[in-house]
Design a protein around this motif. Structure first.
Motif, mmCIF file in Angstrom:
data_model
loop_
_atom_site.group_PDB
_atom_site.id
_atom_site.type_symbol
_atom_site.label_atom_id
_atom_site.label_comp_id
_atom_site.label_asym_id
_atom_site.label_seq_id
_atom_site.Cartn_x
_atom_site.Cartn_y
_atom_site.Cartn_z
ATOM 1 N N TYR A 109 0.859 -1.180 0.000
ATOM 2 C CA TYR A 109 0.000 0.000 0.000
ATOM 3 C C TYR A 109 0.900 1.236 0.000
ATOM 4 N N GLY A 110 0.442 2.292 -0.677
ATOM 5 C CA GLY A 110 1.233 3.496 -0.789
ATOM 6 C C GLY A 110 0.646 4.651 -0.004
ATOM 7 N N LEU A 111 1.524 5.583 0.368
ATOM 8 C CA LEU A 111 1.116 6.807 1.073
ATOM 9 C C LEU A 111 2.035 7.929 0.642
ATOM 10 N N ASP A 112 1.437 9.057 0.251
ATOM 11 C CA ASP A 112 2.255 10.188 -0.160
ATOM 12 C C ASP A 112 1.531 11.492 0.155
ATOM 13 N N LEU A 113 2.320 12.554 0.339
ATOM 14 C CA LEU A 113 1.783 13.881 0.631
ATOM 15 C C LEU A 113 1.386 14.626 -0.639
ATOM 16 N N SER A 114 1.841 14.146 -1.801
ATOM 17 C CA SER A 114 1.600 14.826 -3.066
ATOM 18 C C SER A 114 0.454 14.181 -3.841
ATOM 19 N N HIS A 115 -0.600 14.951 -4.075
ATOM 20 C CA HIS A 115 -1.735 14.456 -4.849
ATOM 21 C C HIS A 115 -1.317 14.139 -6.282
ATOM 22 N N ARG A 116 -0.455 14.977 -6.862
ATOM 23 C CA ARG A 116 -0.051 14.762 -8.247
ATOM 24 C C ARG A 116 0.783 13.496 -8.392
ATOM 25 N N GLN A 117 1.627 13.203 -7.422
ATOM 26 C CA GLN A 117 2.381 11.950 -7.482
ATOM 27 C C GLN A 117 1.433 10.747 -7.450
ATOM 28 N N LEU A 118 0.400 10.834 -6.645
ATOM 29 C CA LEU A 118 -0.557 9.729 -6.575
ATOM 30 C C LEU A 118 -1.377 9.611 -7.863
ATOM 31 N N GLN A 119 -1.585 10.707 -8.563
ATOM 32 C CA GLN A 119 -2.221 10.615 -9.875
ATOM 33 C C GLN A 119 -1.330 9.855 -10.854
ATOM 34 N N HIS A 120 -0.031 10.102 -10.787
ATOM 35 C CA HIS A 120 0.893 9.327 -11.618
ATOM 36 C C HIS A 120 0.870 7.850 -11.222
ATOM 37 N N SER A 121 0.736 7.587 -9.937
ATOM 38 C CA SER A 121 0.653 6.199 -9.488
ATOM 39 C C SER A 121 -0.557 5.507 -10.109
ATOM 40 N N ARG A 122 -1.676 6.199 -10.114
ATOM 41 C CA ARG A 122 -2.886 5.615 -10.705
ATOM 42 C C ARG A 122 -2.704 5.402 -12.206
ATOM 43 N N ARG A 123 -2.035 6.342 -12.878
ATOM 44 C CA ARG A 123 -1.782 6.203 -14.313
ATOM 45 C C ARG A 123 -0.965 4.936 -14.593
ATOM 46 N N ILE A 124 0.073 4.704 -13.789
ATOM 47 C CA ILE A 124 0.923 3.533 -14.004
ATOM 48 C C ILE A 124 0.196 2.250 -13.587
ATOM 49 N N ASP A 125 -0.664 2.333 -12.570
ATOM 50 C CA ASP A 125 -1.503 1.181 -12.213
ATOM 51 C C ASP A 125 -2.250 0.665 -13.432
ATOM 52 N N VAL A 126 -2.875 1.590 -14.156
ATOM 53 C CA VAL A 126 -3.681 1.225 -15.324
ATOM 54 C C VAL A 126 -2.794 0.676 -16.432
ATOM 55 N N ALA A 127 -1.638 1.318 -16.638
ATOM 56 C CA ALA A 127 -0.751 0.909 -17.727
ATOM 57 C C ALA A 127 -0.146 -0.463 -17.500
ATOM 58 N N THR A 128 0.121 -0.805 -16.246
ATOM 59 C CA THR A 128 0.807 -2.067 -15.944
ATOM 60 C C THR A 128 -0.137 -3.163 -15.480
ATOM 61 N N ASP A 129 -1.355 -2.792 -15.122
ATOM 62 C CA ASP A 129 -2.317 -3.728 -14.542
ATOM 63 C C ASP A 129 -1.810 -4.298 -13.217
ATOM 64 N N VAL A 130 -0.974 -3.514 -12.524
ATOM 65 C CA VAL A 130 -0.521 -3.853 -11.167
ATOM 66 C C VAL A 130 -0.899 -2.666 -10.293
ATOM 67 N N ALA A 131 -2.009 -2.767 -9.589
ATOM 68 C CA ALA A 131 -2.566 -1.626 -8.866
ATOM 69 C C ALA A 131 -2.088 -1.598 -7.424
ATOM 70 N N VAL A 132 -1.715 -0.405 -6.968
ATOM 71 C CA VAL A 132 -1.276 -0.186 -5.590
ATOM 72 C C VAL A 132 -2.286 0.727 -4.900
ATOM 73 N N PRO A 133 -3.097 0.211 -3.977
ATOM 74 C CA PRO A 133 -3.999 1.084 -3.225
ATOM 75 C C PRO A 133 -3.180 2.136 -2.473
ATOM 76 N N SER A 134 -3.514 3.407 -2.645
ATOM 77 C CA SER A 134 -2.700 4.482 -2.085
ATOM 78 C C SER A 134 -3.575 5.550 -1.451
ATOM 79 N N VAL A 135 -2.970 6.292 -0.518
ATOM 80 C CA VAL A 135 -3.711 7.292 0.232
ATOM 81 C C VAL A 135 -2.891 8.571 0.330
ATOM 82 N N LEU A 136 -3.585 9.706 0.304
ATOM 83 C CA LEU A 136 -2.957 11.007 0.499
ATOM 84 C C LEU A 136 -2.886 11.274 1.995
ATOM 85 N N ALA A 137 -1.664 11.306 2.541
ATOM 86 C CA ALA A 137 -1.505 11.458 3.992
ATOM 87 C C ALA A 137 -0.054 11.795 4.289
ATOM 88 N N THR A 138 0.251 11.931 5.576
ATOM 89 C CA THR A 138 1.592 12.305 6.006
ATOM 90 C C THR A 138 2.216 11.231 6.885
#
Length: 286
Positions: A109-138
Motif C-alpha cells: 500500500y502506498g502513502l504520499d503527501l503529493s496528490h499529483r504523485q498519486l495521480q501518476h501512481s494511478r496512471r501507471i496502475d492502469v498501464a501495468t495492470d498492477v494496482a497499488v492502493p494508495s492514500v494522500l496522507a503524512t
C-alpha cells in the motif's frame, strides 16, 4: 523510489534537482512540521510531472531502486521474503517500489503527501495492470490501525522532509506488528557537509556535519516557505530507532557502479566514487 527525489543539502537554489517554479531565496532556520508539510506537498505537486518524465525510466514502472546508485531491492534483499506480507510504503510517489512488492507476492500500500504523485501512481496502475492502493496522507499521522503491517519502508521518501521525525518513526513502529521491519533510504548524512554539486566542487566540505539547521527555500514574491529539508546525523538516526523500540540490523552505503554515468542532482560518478551518497537503514521492531 518515491518517491521523492533525493534530498538537496543546503546550497544555492540553482543547483536543485529541479528548477524552482519562482525566484526563491535559501535560508537556514528552524521550521515547524506544519510549515514543512505546507511547503513540500505543493512543491512535489509542481515537480511531479517533470520528475516522472526525467526519472521514470530509471525507476521502472514495476521497479524497486533504493537510490541514485541504482541498487535494487532484488540485489539488496533488505525487506526479506515479501510473499503474503502486508507492506506499507511511506512517501510512495508513483508507486514504483510498491508495485514491485506486489509483483513479488506482497500486499503493498502506498502513502504520499503529493496528490499529483498519486495521480501518476494511478496512471501507471492502469498501464501495468498492477494496482497499488494508495492514500494522500503524512508520515506523522499514518491512517492505519496499530499492528497492520509486517514491513514499512521508504525509498528516498518522506523522512527527510519531516520536521517531527520522532513522531514519524513512532508511527512506523505503531503500525508494525511485533518483529516487523522498518527500512528506509536517505541522502547519506555526511553529504550535508558538501555543496550539492555533481562536479569536483561537490567534493570539498563547506559546512558542519553536526549543523542540523533545516534548509529552507522561501518564495521571494509571497514570502511563503516553498521547500524544506531536514538533516539528521547517523547517530541521530540510531537514537531515534532505538528510542522507538527498533533494533538496527543493517546499514548499507551503496558504492557507485563502475559504468553508471547517470547524473541525478548532486549524485554523480565524480562524487560517488569517493564518498557515499545514500544510506539505507534497516531495523526490526523488538
Amino acid at each position: 523510489m518515491t518517491s521523492p527525489a533525493p534530498g538537496r543539502p543546503p546550497v544555492s537554489p540553482d543547483s536543485r534537482d529541479h528548477p524552482p517554479q519562482a525566484p526563491v531565496r535559501a535560508e537556514r532556520r528552524a521550521v515547524t512540521e506544519q510549515e514543512s508539510r505546507r511547503a513540500n506537498g505543493p512543491d512535489w505537486d509542481r515537480y511531479a510531472d517533470d520528475y516522472q518524465a526525467t526519472h521514470g525510466e530509471f525507476l521502472g514502472d514495476v521497479g524497486f531502486v533504493w537510490g541514485p546508485e541504482g541498487l535494487t531491492e532484488a540485489e539488496a534483499g533488505v525487506l526479506g521474503d515479501l510473499h503474503g506480507r502486508d507492506v506499507l510504503e511511506v512517501g510512495s510517489g508513483a508507486g514504483q517500489c510498491s508495485r514491485w512488492v506486489r509483483a513479488a507476492g506482497g500486499r503493498s500500500y502506498g502513502l504520499d503527501l503529493s496528490h499529483r504523485q498519486l495521480q501518476h501512481s494511478r496512471r501507471i496502475d492502469v498501464a501495468t495492470d498492477v494496482a497499488v492502493p494508495s492514500v494522500l496522507a503524512t508520515a506523522t499521522a499514518l491512517p492505519f490501525r496499530d499492528a497492520s503491517f509486517d514491513v514499512v519502508f521508504s525509498s528516498f521518501g518522506a523522512l527527510q522532509f519531516v520536521a517531527d521525525i520522532g513522531v514519524a518513526v513512532d508511527e512506523a513502529a505503531r503500525v508494525l506488528r511485533p518483529g516487523g521491519r522498518f527500512a528506509f533510504s536517505i541522502t547519506h548524512p555526511t553529504r550535508w557537509m558538501f555543496p550539492d554539486d555533481p562536479g569536483e566542487a561537490g567534493l570539498v566540505a563547506s559546512q558542519s556535519y553536526w549543523d542540523r539547521t533545516p534548509y529552507v527555500e522561501v518564495d521571494d514574491a509571497s514570502g511563503e516557505v516553498s521547500y524544506v529539508e531536514h538533516h539528521r546525523t547517523l547517530g541521530d538516526w540510531v537514537g531515534l530507532l532505538s528510542g522507538a523500540g527498533f533494533a538496527l540490523t543493517r546499514l548499507l552505503e551503496p558504492e557507485w557502479p563502475e559504468h553508471h554515468e547517470r547524473v541525478w542532482g548532486g549524485w554523480s560518478g565524480v562524487r560517488g566514487r569517493y564518498t557515499p551518497g545514500t544510506a539505507i537503514l534497516v531495523a526490526d521492531l523488538r
